[in-house]
Design a protein around this motif. Structure first.
Motif, PDB file in Angstrom:
ATOM      1  N   SER A   1       0.827  -1.213   0.000  1.00 45.49           N
ATOM      2  CA  SER A   1       0.000   0.000   0.000  1.00 45.49           C
ATOM      3  C   SER A   1       0.859   1.260   0.000  1.00 45.49           C
ATOM      4  CB  SER A   1      -0.936   0.006   1.211  1.00 45.49           C
ATOM      5  OG  SER A   1      -0.224   0.174   2.425  1.00 45.49           O
ATOM      6  N   MET A   2       2.021   1.215   0.653  1.00 42.35           N
ATOM      7  CA  MET A   2       2.908   2.381   0.664  1.00 42.35           C
ATOM      8  C   MET A   2       3.586   2.578  -0.687  1.00 42.35           C
ATOM      9  SD  MET A   2       2.767   4.196   3.366  1.00 42.35           S
ATOM     10  CE  MET A   2       1.002   3.937   3.200  1.00 42.35           C
ATOM     11  N   ARG A   3       3.873   1.481  -1.367  1.00 44.35           N
ATOM     12  CA  ARG A   3       4.395   1.605  -2.742  1.00 44.35           C
ATOM     13  C   ARG A   3       3.381   2.359  -3.612  1.00 44.35           C
ATOM     14  NH1 ARG A   3       8.718  -1.212  -4.447  1.00 44.35           N
ATOM     15  NH2 ARG A   3       9.559  -2.849  -3.103  1.00 44.35           N
ATOM     16  N   LYS A   4       2.143   1.935  -3.517  1.00 46.44           N
ATOM     17  CA  LYS A   4       1.103   2.562  -4.337  1.00 46.44           C
ATOM     18  C   LYS A   4       0.894   4.025  -3.939  1.00 46.44           C
ATOM     19  CE  LYS A   4      -3.544   1.851  -6.179  1.00 46.44           C
ATOM     20  NZ  LYS A   4      -3.900   3.270  -6.135  1.00 46.44           N
ATOM     21  N   ALA A   5       0.929   4.310  -2.644  1.00 40.10           N
ATOM     22  CA  ALA A   5       0.724   5.684  -2.183  1.00 40.10           C
ATOM     23  C   ALA A   5       1.817   6.607  -2.712  1.00 40.10           C
ATOM     24  CB  ALA A   5       0.694   5.724  -0.658  1.00 40.10           C
TER      25      ALA A   5
ATOM     26  N   LYS B   1       1.401   6.923   6.057  1.00 37.79           N
ATOM     27  CA  LYS B   1       0.359   7.855   5.621  1.00 37.79           C
ATOM     28  C   LYS B   1       0.690   9.279   6.055  1.00 37.79           C
ATOM     29  CE  LYS B   1      -3.240   4.305   5.874  1.00 37.79           C
ATOM     30  NZ  LYS B   1      -4.461   3.838   6.609  1.00 37.79           N
ATOM     31  N   LYS B   2       1.463   9.402   7.124  1.00 35.92           N
ATOM     32  CA  LYS B   2       1.796  10.711   7.668  1.00 35.92           C
ATOM     33  C   LYS B   2       2.924  11.407   6.909  1.00 35.92           C
ATOM     34  CE  LYS B   2       0.485   9.261  12.354  1.00 35.92           C
ATOM     35  NZ  LYS B   2       0.969   9.033  13.743  1.00 35.92           N
ATOM     36  N   ASN B   3       3.792  10.637   6.262  1.00 42.82           N
ATOM     37  CA  ASN B   3       4.956  11.277   5.628  1.00 42.82           C
ATOM     38  C   ASN B   3       5.063  11.070   4.128  1.00 42.82           C
ATOM     39  OD1 ASN B   3       6.204   8.738   5.084  1.00 42.82           O
ATOM     40  ND2 ASN B   3       7.337   8.771   7.003  1.00 42.82           N
ATOM     41  N   VAL B   4       4.210  10.217   3.535  1.00 45.82           N
ATOM     42  CA  VAL B   4       4.393   9.888   2.122  1.00 45.82           C
ATOM     43  C   VAL B   4       4.181  11.110   1.225  1.00 45.82           C
ATOM     44  CG1 VAL B   4       2.010   9.115   1.727  1.00 45.82           C
ATOM     45  CG2 VAL B   4       3.875   8.175   0.336  1.00 45.82           C
ATOM     46  N   THR B   5       3.258  11.996   1.591  1.00 43.74           N
ATOM     47  CA  THR B   5       3.051  13.214   0.795  1.00 43.74           C
ATOM     48  C   THR B   5       4.281  14.112   0.875  1.00 43.74           C
ATOM     49  OG1 THR B   5       0.658  13.147   1.129  1.00 43.74           O
ATOM     50  CG2 THR B   5       1.603  15.265   0.513  1.00 43.74           C
ATOM     51  N   TYR B   6       4.833  14.246   2.074  1.00 46.40           N
ATOM     52  CA  TYR B   6       6.043  15.054   2.264  1.00 46.40           C
ATOM     53  C   TYR B   6       7.211  14.491   1.464  1.00 46.40           C
ATOM     54  CZ  TYR B   6      10.126  17.048   4.647  1.00 46.40           C
ATOM     55  OH  TYR B   6      11.309  17.678   4.931  1.00 46.40           O
ATOM     56  N   VAL B   7       7.391  13.166   1.504  1.00 51.10           N
ATOM     57  CA  VAL B   7       8.489  12.537   0.773  1.00 51.10           C
ATOM     58  C   VAL B   7       8.307  12.721  -0.733  1.00 51.10           C
ATOM     59  CG1 VAL B   7       9.565  10.319   0.189  1.00 51.10           C
ATOM     60  CG2 VAL B   7       9.020  10.856   2.571  1.00 51.10           C
ATOM     61  N   ALA B   8       7.091  12.529  -1.220  1.00 53.43           N
ATOM     62  CA  ALA B   8       6.828  12.697  -2.656  1.00 53.43           C
ATOM     63  C   ALA B   8       7.096  14.126  -3.106  1.00 53.43           C
ATOM     64  CB  ALA B   8       5.389  12.295  -2.968  1.00 53.43           C
ATOM     65  N   GLN B   9       6.676  15.093  -2.311  1.00 53.80           N
ATOM     66  CA  GLN B   9       6.921  16.496  -2.660  1.00 53.80           C
ATOM     67  C   GLN B   9       8.408  16.808  -2.649  1.00 53.80           C
ATOM     68  OE1 GLN B   9       4.409  18.424   0.275  1.00 53.80           O
ATOM     69  NE2 GLN B   9       2.675  18.564  -1.149  1.00 53.80           N
ATOM     70  N   ALA B  10       9.133  16.224  -1.693  1.00 53.57           N
ATOM     71  CA  ALA B  10      10.579  16.418  -1.631  1.00 53.57           C
ATOM     72  C   ALA B  10      11.254  15.830  -2.864  1.00 53.57           C
ATOM     73  CB  ALA B  10      11.132  15.775  -0.360  1.00 53.57           C
ATOM     74  N   ILE B  11      10.831  14.630  -3.259  1.00 55.09           N
ATOM     75  CA  ILE B  11      11.380  13.999  -4.457  1.00 55.09           C
ATOM     76  C   ILE B  11      11.054  14.828  -5.685  1.00 55.09           C
ATOM     77  CG2 ILE B  11      11.212  11.972  -5.977  1.00 55.09           C
ATOM     78  CD1 ILE B  11      10.839  10.261  -3.480  1.00 55.09           C
ATOM     79  N   ASP B  12       9.815  15.287  -5.785  1.00 53.10           N
ATOM     80  CA  ASP B  12       9.391  16.083  -6.923  1.00 53.10           C
ATOM     81  C   ASP B  12      10.250  17.336  -7.067  1.00 53.10           C
ATOM     82  OD1 ASP B  12       7.178  16.718  -9.021  1.00 53.10           O
ATOM     83  OD2 ASP B  12       7.251  18.520  -7.757  1.00 53.10           O
ATOM     84  N   ASP B  13      10.425  18.071  -5.978  1.00 56.99           N
ATOM     85  CA  ASP B  13      11.242  19.280  -6.018  1.00 56.99           C
ATOM     86  C   ASP B  13      12.676  18.977  -6.388  1.00 56.99           C
ATOM     87  OD1 ASP B  13      11.731  22.227  -5.267  1.00 56.99           O
ATOM     88  OD2 ASP B  13      13.091  21.174  -3.914  1.00 56.99           O
TER      89      ASP B  13
END
Length: 422
Positions: A342-346, A404-416
């Motif tokens: 589920s974290m892979r997909k998130a 669920k608490k950090n995946v958005t933060y990690v994705a945004q960090a990777i994106d930037d």
């Protein structure tokens, strides 16, 4: 007069680099940032980022404590806890623990099994045994592989070569490169180190058809397969699926010998208990050598650590010899594997939503605890310095560190980082 101080006999000793994973974990622990994420160390964490002692393990521990065996702190045999070793073998090779058919009885004669100090100890014992008695010219490691594989075989004194495994351009398994290297450069008697499932660090596994082709090549070229099985049941939630490759080689290539290093760190959450086993598989014509292989393995064990630790192996034995506990363990495996999936997909979904440059399908196509993200060393360094997101220089991440608490933060960090750092 005082005698002159002599230089140390180790005066010429040079330091070696610290293990990257443990150094990274130390850096993370001392980072004062309020928002930081550890994607380095390969241990299971809950969605709250906490360790998860398996409920079935806690239940087994309580039962063992209530039993209060007077022998719980005694020495075991040199080969380890015999009942544990039998259960480890049965789990790896798919034998029924309750009944023994004539076919299984004969098949077991091909296997010499001993307890080891976790999977690392199993890999080390296997390397030392083969170096001593088979005297291979080379061991073939995947490029990349678990970093400790190289150290283990260097310590054993066996030269190593690498076969292609990861295609950086497509972020996929380089199966053709692997087969070509082993076909054209592999020599009779060479050892081929194979990850049974959930390849570390890429998360990329061969398909069943590809495993069949690897088995055929090893048999034809007389290469010696050495399986490292660190994630049975943890990778997919199924102990059968995660042992498929090992069982295929064992059942369908009876003229070929091989060995298996088996770990219970991940699938039982017994990281610090150091529970493992090593299995040497003879060909069908050589079952008479089982006792000789067994006794020589015991001789190496006696000279190194005398016997495996009993605490963790007793827990595993308790679980695998009780139907109710075994069933609960399978449920615990599904809990861990499903959270990883589920974290892979998130992460994939969030990178897709952000429109992060590049392709990210490989994150959900990979398997097990780790993902080879494709991030460059420069990007990894930037993620650490700017966002306090810690991962290996290779771009390998431990999916278990996501939540669920950090995946958005990690994705945004990777994106930037992908947009601004090459």
């Amino acid at each position: 007069m005082p005698s002159a101080t002599l230089p140390s006999v180790l005066a010429g000793l040079d330091p070696v680099p610290l293990d990257e994973i443990f150094a990274l974990n130390r850096a993370f622990a001392t980072d004062p940032a309020s928002q930081k994420v550890s994607l380095g160390v390969g241990v299971y964490r809950t969605d709250d980022g906490k360790p998860w002692p398996l409920p079935v393990v806690e239940k087994a521990e309580k039962q063992l404590l209530d039993e209060g065996s007077l022998f719980r702190h005694e020495y075991s045999a040199i080969e380890g806890d015999v009942a544990f070793v039998e259960q480890a073998r049965n789990l790896m090779f798919g034998f029924d623990r309750k009944t023994e058919s004539p076919k299984e009885k004969e098949a077991k004669k091909r296997i010499a099994s001993v307890q080891t100090v976790a999977g690392t100890g199993a890999n080390h014992l296997g390397a030392l045994f083969l170096k001593t008695h088979m005297k291979p010219k080379n061991v073939w490691l995947s490029n990349p592989s678990w970093a400790n594989h190289l150290t283990i075989w260097e310590v054993a004194g066996v030269s190593y070569k690498t076969y292609p495994y990861y295609n950086a351009a497509t972020r996929s398994l380089d199966f053709d490169g692997m087969m070509s290297a082993l076909e054209n450069e592999g020599q009779e008697g060479d050892i081929v180190l194979l990850h049974a499932c959930a390849h570390n660090p890429t998360g990329l596994d061969p398909t069943k058809e590809q495993w069949k082709a690897i088995a055929e090549l090893c048999e034809r070229k007389k290469l010696f397969p050495f399986f490292d099985s660190a994630y049975q049941g943890f990778a997919t939630g199924s102990v059968e699926d995660d042992a498929w490759a090992v069982r295929y080689f064992f059942e369908n290539k009876p003229s070929m010998e091989m060995c298996v290093a088996q770990s219970f760190s991940k699938n039982f959450g017994l990281y610090g208990q150091r529970v493992g086993a090593f299995h040497y598989v003879l060909n069908v014509e050589s079952t008479g050598l089982q006792e000789a292989v067994f006794s020589n393995l015991c001789n190496l064990i006696r000279g190194e650590f005398s016997m495996g630790p009993v605490g963790g192996s007793t827990i595993v034995k308790k679980v695998l010899t009780d139907d109710n506990l075994t069933s609960e363990w399978h449920d615990n495996l599904k809990t861990m594997s499903s959270r990883i999936i589920s974290m892979r997909k998130a992460l994939y979904d969030e990178l897709t939503r952000l429109g992060t440059p590049g392709t990210w399908e490989h994150i959900v196509q990979q398997n097990g605890m780790f993902s080879y993200t494709g991030l460059t060393p420069g990007q990894v360094q930037s993620l650490k310095e700017k966002y306090h997101v810690y991962m290996l220089k290779s771009g390998r991440i431990s999916i278990s560190g996501l939540s669920k608490k950090n995946v958005t933060y990690v994705a945004q960090a990777i994106d930037d980082t992908v947009r601004n750092v090459s």
